[in-house]
Design a protein around this motif. Structure first.
Motif, PDB file in Angstrom:
ATOM      1  N   LEU A   1       8.788  35.928 -14.002  1.00 18.35           N
ATOM      2  CA  LEU A   1       9.002  35.855 -12.559  1.00 18.35           C
ATOM      3  C   LEU A   1       9.752  34.590 -12.190  1.00 18.35           C
ATOM      4  N   SER A   2      10.639  34.719 -11.213  1.00 19.73           N
ATOM      5  CA  SER A   2      11.314  33.530 -10.697  1.00 19.73           C
ATOM      6  C   SER A   2      10.294  32.674  -9.958  1.00 19.73           C
ATOM      7  N   GLU A   3      10.654  31.405  -9.752  1.00 21.72           N
ATOM      8  CA  GLU A   3       9.741  30.491  -9.076  1.00 21.72           C
ATOM      9  C   GLU A   3       9.338  31.007  -7.703  1.00 21.72           C
ATOM     10  N   ARG A   4      10.332  31.548  -6.975  1.00 21.99           N
ATOM     11  CA  ARG A   4      10.025  32.003  -5.617  1.00 21.99           C
ATOM     12  C   ARG A   4       9.077  33.196  -5.653  1.00 21.99           C
ATOM     13  N   ARG A   5       9.328  34.067  -6.601  1.00 26.45           N
ATOM     14  CA  ARG A   5       8.430  35.228  -6.691  1.00 26.45           C
ATOM     15  C   ARG A   5       7.010  34.824  -7.069  1.00 26.45           C
ATOM     16  N   LYS A   6       6.909  33.862  -7.984  1.00 26.50           N
ATOM     17  CA  LYS A   6       5.581  33.313  -8.309  1.00 26.50           C
ATOM     18  C   LYS A   6       4.909  32.788  -7.056  1.00 26.50           C
ATOM     19  N   ARG A   7       5.711  32.056  -6.304  1.00 31.68           N
ATOM     20  CA  ARG A   7       5.146  31.422  -5.105  1.00 31.68           C
ATOM     21  C   ARG A   7       4.695  32.485  -4.114  1.00 31.68           C
ATOM     22  N   ILE A   8       5.519  33.515  -3.964  1.00 32.18           N
ATOM     23  CA  ILE A   8       5.156  34.593  -3.034  1.00 32.18           C
ATOM     24  C   ILE A   8       3.877  35.300  -3.490  1.00 32.18           C
ATOM     25  N   LEU A   9       3.800  35.578  -4.774  1.00 31.72           N
ATOM     26  CA  LEU A   9       2.587  36.215  -5.298  1.00 31.72           C
ATOM     27  C   LEU A   9       1.369  35.366  -4.992  1.00 31.72           C
ATOM     28  N   ARG A  10       1.531  34.080  -5.202  1.00 27.71           N
ATOM     29  CA  ARG A  10       0.435  33.168  -4.953  1.00 27.71           C
ATOM     30  C   ARG A  10       0.043  33.164  -3.477  1.00 27.71           C
ATOM     31  N   ILE A  11       1.049  33.197  -2.620  1.00 23.53           N
ATOM     32  CA  ILE A  11       0.773  33.235  -1.175  1.00 23.53           C
ATOM     33  C   ILE A  11       0.058  34.527  -0.796  1.00 23.53           C
ATOM     34  N   VAL A  12       0.504  35.623  -1.379  1.00 22.28           N
ATOM     35  CA  VAL A  12      -0.133  36.903  -1.082  1.00 22.28           C
ATOM     36  C   VAL A  12      -1.618  36.832  -1.436  1.00 22.28           C
TER      37      VAL A  12
ATOM     38  N   ASN B   1       6.731  39.095   7.075  1.00 26.76           N
ATOM     39  CA  ASN B   1       6.933  38.201   8.215  1.00 26.76           C
ATOM     40  C   ASN B   1       5.921  37.059   8.219  1.00 26.76           C
ATOM     41  N   THR B   2       4.658  37.423   8.012  1.00 23.33           N
ATOM     42  CA  THR B   2       3.605  36.412   7.968  1.00 23.33           C
ATOM     43  C   THR B   2       3.968  35.317   6.979  1.00 23.33           C
ATOM     44  N   ILE B   3       4.415  35.738   5.812  1.00 25.97           N
ATOM     45  CA  ILE B   3       4.760  34.759   4.789  1.00 25.97           C
ATOM     46  C   ILE B   3       5.914  33.894   5.259  1.00 25.97           C
ATOM     47  N   ALA B   4       6.936  34.550   5.827  1.00 25.93           N
ATOM     48  CA  ALA B   4       8.113  33.796   6.262  1.00 25.93           C
ATOM     49  C   ALA B   4       7.770  32.768   7.333  1.00 25.93           C
ATOM     50  N   TYR B   5       6.878  33.152   8.276  1.00 27.09           N
ATOM     51  CA  TYR B   5       6.581  32.245   9.377  1.00 27.09           C
ATOM     52  C   TYR B   5       5.595  31.156   8.974  1.00 27.09           C
TER      53      TYR B   5
ATOM     54  N   ASP C   1      -3.544  34.099  -1.863  1.00 26.86           N
ATOM     55  CA  ASP C   1      -4.239  33.140  -1.003  1.00 26.86           C
ATOM     56  C   ASP C   1      -4.506  33.707   0.378  1.00 26.86           C
ATOM     57  N   ASP C   2      -3.461  34.297   0.939  1.00 26.79           N
ATOM     58  CA  ASP C   2      -3.580  34.801   2.305  1.00 26.79           C
ATOM     59  C   ASP C   2      -4.554  35.966   2.376  1.00 26.79           C
ATOM     60  N   TYR C   3      -4.461  36.847   1.400  1.00 29.69           N
ATOM     61  CA  TYR C   3      -5.361  38.005   1.409  1.00 29.69           C
ATOM     62  C   TYR C   3      -6.803  37.568   1.191  1.00 29.69           C
ATOM     63  N   VAL C   4      -7.005  36.590   0.342  1.00 28.69           N
ATOM     64  CA  VAL C   4      -8.363  36.083   0.121  1.00 28.69           C
ATOM     65  C   VAL C   4      -8.913  35.486   1.410  1.00 28.69           C
TER      66      VAL C   4
ATOM     67  N   THR D   1      14.517  38.786   2.525  1.00 28.25           N
ATOM     68  CA  THR D   1      14.520  38.354   1.132  1.00 28.25           C
ATOM     69  C   THR D   1      13.124  38.454   0.523  1.00 28.25           C
ATOM     70  N   ILE D   2      12.160  38.009   1.322  1.00 29.08           N
ATOM     71  CA  ILE D   2      10.774  38.092   0.852  1.00 29.08           C
ATOM     72  C   ILE D   2      10.414  39.546   0.589  1.00 29.08           C
TER      73      ILE D   2
END
Lengths: 337, 337
Positions: free
Chosen positions: B2-13, B27-31, B15-18, B41-42
């Motif tokens: 995974l690219s760094e950004r994708r890793k980061r997005i996965l991690r955010i998903v 959108n939530t992620i972007a904002y 964290d946020d879902y937890v 892009t996200i």
DNA sequence: TCTGGCACTCGCCCCCTTAGATTGCTAATC
DNA sequence: GATTAGCAATCTAAGGGGGCGAGTGCCAGA
């Protein structure tokens, strides 16, 4: 004073509501039970019963359900003819035939059976005694200054406590010390031990103090942590179909305070008490009914056996089961040491 | 990879879902997170993550939630930086300062604290040893032919067993018998006792057999009944908002079989294992995650400490708490006798 | 490779309607 | 006076439609 027919209708309302968990309509009563009157008459009677507070309605155009007062009347009226079905009577008898092993372990099993019989939660508290007697004590060296005091009480309960001495004591010395104290105290209650004016060494003094404390603590003990079984059986009842309701009773049960309320009921020997809904002093239990009895004998120790469930409960079955368990538990306890 | 950004997005998903327990939208992620790219892009990245099986959607036009694979990736990626918040670190430390009294009693308290920290169910099993050694034995006459054998093992565990002799034996005789056997067996394991070729009387033989059986039973024992706390905390999670779900997990827990599954996980010392959803071999637990570790040391005895909760769990907090508890429990255990 | 725009999908909520259940009341009957 | 039949009134539960909003997928352009 209720007329015979009204009594009968009240009884039908309770029976039907307990069985079906839905409000009982006048038509249902007229069709399913041979009352020889029309639904309209039953309606009139039900209006009277409602006026007197025996039944109520969830909403305007619904059938009726019993109030606490209605359940109470029902329970009083049945207290004569309560017998467990024969097949189950045998089951229980068979279960108790196999009562052996660790009595306390076995209580858990009995509790599970009771729960299964009544499809609600069963409560059996371990036996409690008020005047424990010392049977035997042992002292075991753990480290140089630290020993383990092991007490055997007269109902074969074993308790332990760690004890620190101010000086180094060998196992031999401890054994001699234990022998002396056994000779002096065996068979005594804590107050008798205190009253016995034996001349004591410093260490004897210390051990005596510790064991008196332990026996006292045992005497003061309220009913111990009860064996609770059948939680899922109870929660499967439609009363708990919404998760907040389920959660709230779980919170009550997890707290453990509720049992203090149960155990402070003073129940006479041989009596089975039924506490219905609002009759509970503990607020958290006011939606519940409790059928509770005592087993054992005051001198040899006694415990509680009971059933906890929603107010809509098969009281005949619950009372007869608790009765039966109570007397069989008493019998087993009498045989056990 | 995974690219760094994708890793980061996965991690955010994750964290946020937890944190929120609702599907996470692009959108939530972007904002909320400064990713310096547009929601579109996200979305593209999320489509990739979905294709790779890291996240999924409850339905077509919904945000995403992590899959087991997603959680697994997350857990692997965080295993470096897991620290308990300092305030809580102190709380736990303080709790362990007061670790005294009955060690096993105290485990229950520790369990409740752990549950409170992670807002899920905590599991602490009592200590188990594989090679128990006899410290001391005592014999107490109960009735003419019946005695109580009391064993003290080397970690101050006390066990009792009722014993019937073929002939009448007085307490004095029992005491002498116990003294002889203590002298012969003290400090031995069950196999050492069996190997010691002492000449024995009939009664000595009988007591020896009984105590060897008891020690063996103790050795064979799997992890004992664990202390479970925080049931209501776990059930308050939105995962259990419907009562059938709540009931089904309660049934699993009531059965007790689930713990066999937990305890048959072979966990290395110092390791904290995370078992996520479908990774559980026990079917009933496949909706759950388990964070589990071992405390103690193989020679002196060991136990399990862990957290059970829905897959949507704060893994950082759970892992760090279990880690901390495991090491502190080991320390307390080492100090305790 | 990233972005803005836009159509499309889908769950959710609200409201309305309808059907069904049950009572309460009244007048007639036994 | 007790009982009954009939009927209107009341209330719940279930079903159906419509609109809203959230969120994606995709395409064309930067």
């Amino acid at each position: 004073m209720l007329s015979e027919r009204r009594k009968r209708i009240l009884r039908i309302v309770v029976d039907d509501y307990v069985a079906e968990a839905t409000p009982v309509a006048s038509n249902t009563i007229a069709y399913n039970y041979d009352l020889k009157v029309s639904p309209a008459t039953i309606r009139n009677d039900m209006a009277f019963l409602e006026e007197q507070g025996y039944i109520t309605r969830p909403h305007h155009s619904a059938g009726s359900i019993p109030t606490d007062k209605g359940y109470r009347y029902y329970v009083e009226s049945i207290s004569g003819d309560i017998e467990l079905p024969l097949a189950e009577e045998y089951l229980v008898y068979d279960l108790f035939q196999r009562a052996e092993e660790e009595f306390e372990q076995w209580l858990r099993l009995a509790s599970a059976w009771l729960a299964y019989l009544v499809k609600n939660m069963a409560i059996i508290s371990p036996v409690r005694t008020h005047q424990h007697r010392l049977k035997h004590l042992g002292l075991v060296a753990l480290q140089d200054f630290v020993s383990l005091l092991v007490l055997v009480l007269c109902q074969a309960q074993v308790r332990k406590q760690i004890l620190s001495f101010d000086k180094r004591i060998t196992q031999d010395e401890l054994t001699r010390l234990a022998n002396r104290l056994n000779a002096a105290y065996s068979g005594m209650t804590s107050s008798e031990i205190l009253a016995s004016k034996t001349k004591l060494s410093l260490e004897e003094e210390q051990v005596t103090k510790c064991l008196v404390d332990m026996i006292d603590a045992e005497d003061r003990l309220e009913y111990g942590k009860p064996y609770l079984e059948g939680l899922c059986l109870m929660l499967s009842q439609p009363e708990f179909s919404s998760s907040p309701k389920m959660l709230s009773i779980l919170e009550v049960l997890e707290g453990g305070d509720w049992f203090r309320h149960v155990s402070c009921q003073r129940i006479c020997e041989g009596e089975t008490r039924v506490i219905i809904g609002g009759e509970n002093t503990e607020e958290a239990l006011q939606g519940f009914s409790l059928v509770i009895s005592q087993y054992g004998m005051p001198e040899k120790g006694s415990g509680l056996v009971g059933v906890l469930g929603p107010k809509r409960m098969d009281y005949v079955r619950a009372i007869s089961s608790v009765n039966r368990f109570s007397s069989l538990l008493s019998k087993s306890l009498a045989e056990y040491i």
